[in-house]
Design an enzyme around this catalytic site. Sequence first.
Site, PDB file in Angstrom:
ATOM      1  N   ASN A  83       0.919  -1.071   0.014  1.00  0.00           N
ATOM      2  CA  ASN A  83      -0.052   0.116   0.047  1.00  0.00           C
ATOM      3  C   ASN A  83       0.851   1.202   0.128  1.00  0.00           C
ATOM      4  O   ASN A  83       0.293   2.428  -0.541  1.00  0.00           O
ATOM      5  CB  ASN A  83      -1.012  -0.202   1.153  1.00  0.00           C
ATOM      6  CG  ASN A  83      -1.632   1.379   1.491  1.00  0.00           C
ATOM      7  OD1 ASN A  83      -2.586   1.719   0.543  1.00  0.00           O
ATOM      8  ND2 ASN A  83      -1.291   1.990   2.491  1.00  0.00           N
TER       9      ASN A  83
ATOM     10  N   TYR B  54       3.606   9.661 -11.426  1.00  0.00           N
ATOM     11  CA  TYR B  54       2.567   9.181 -10.544  1.00  0.00           C
ATOM     12  C   TYR B  54       1.573   8.178 -11.571  1.00  0.00           C
ATOM     13  O   TYR B  54       1.568   6.867 -11.284  1.00  0.00           O
ATOM     14  CB  TYR B  54       1.623  10.009  -9.563  1.00  0.00           C
ATOM     15  CG  TYR B  54       0.611   9.368  -8.995  1.00  0.00           C
ATOM     16  CD1 TYR B  54       1.144   8.655  -7.722  1.00  0.00           C
ATOM     17  CD2 TYR B  54      -0.683   9.269  -9.303  1.00  0.00           C
ATOM     18  CE1 TYR B  54       0.174   7.911  -6.794  1.00  0.00           C
ATOM     19  CE2 TYR B  54      -1.665   8.528  -8.448  1.00  0.00           C
ATOM     20  CZ  TYR B  54      -1.011   8.032  -7.270  1.00  0.00           C
ATOM     21  OH  TYR B  54      -2.152   7.305  -6.269  1.00  0.00           O
TER      22      TYR B  54
END
Length: 257
Positions: free
Chosen positions: A91, A155
Amino acid sequence: MFANKVVLITGASSGIGAETAIDFSKLEAKLVITGRNKENLEKVAKSCQENSPDNLKPLIVIADMNVESDVEKVIKATIAEFKQLDVLVNNAGVLESGSIENTSLDQYDRVMNTNVRGPYHLTMLAAPHLVKSQGNIVNVSSVTGMRSFPNVLAYCMSKAALDQFTRCVALELAPKNVRVNAVNPGVITTGIHMKSSMNAQEYEEFIKKCANSHALGRAGDAKEVSSVILFLASDAASNITGVTMPVDGGRHAMCPR
């Protein structure tokens, strides 16, 4: 549901990671939570213990996914404490804004190292233990891995890479009965965007804009993502591997004009 299962969650000190840790605790999982912020991890550990039917306290490992020795330490500590690993939740992630005109190689390295190299390294070390337990992996990706958006170049690239990583590793480990899946959230109200480059007012306007950019007319919350992570990690998803599942209020299906 997760009694006697050992679950390792990276980036567990806030947001989706923290919520996921608490949800696993409620279902009796033995938890290992990692992150860089000791104080926050301790708060999350306390919540986990309070929510655990057996009052189980998670093992806390302070680690930076960019530091190779820290990544090694996470697996070593997990196996030393519990002797097994059943679920890995990759995560930990970082969001930075920047376009091809104003990005830098430093930004590229920071984002790719945290979002791709970290999970790559940790999964590599975790794989033998997951094969032994016939466990599974859930990667936390993003709608930006599935669709293109301006001004978050590194990203978007990192999450597209994580999605391909998910599918490839799913195929590699399927013969050994280890499942590998990803969740792809849209905008979730965790504050990650404020950490990236926004002030409070910009963040508020950004969340308002989600009414138009998400089919369901709003941003999501961390609980809505953690519940899907738990589903993918559970036996209820025993025939699901290699998926990148949008949890994004329909944003992946939209083409705003």
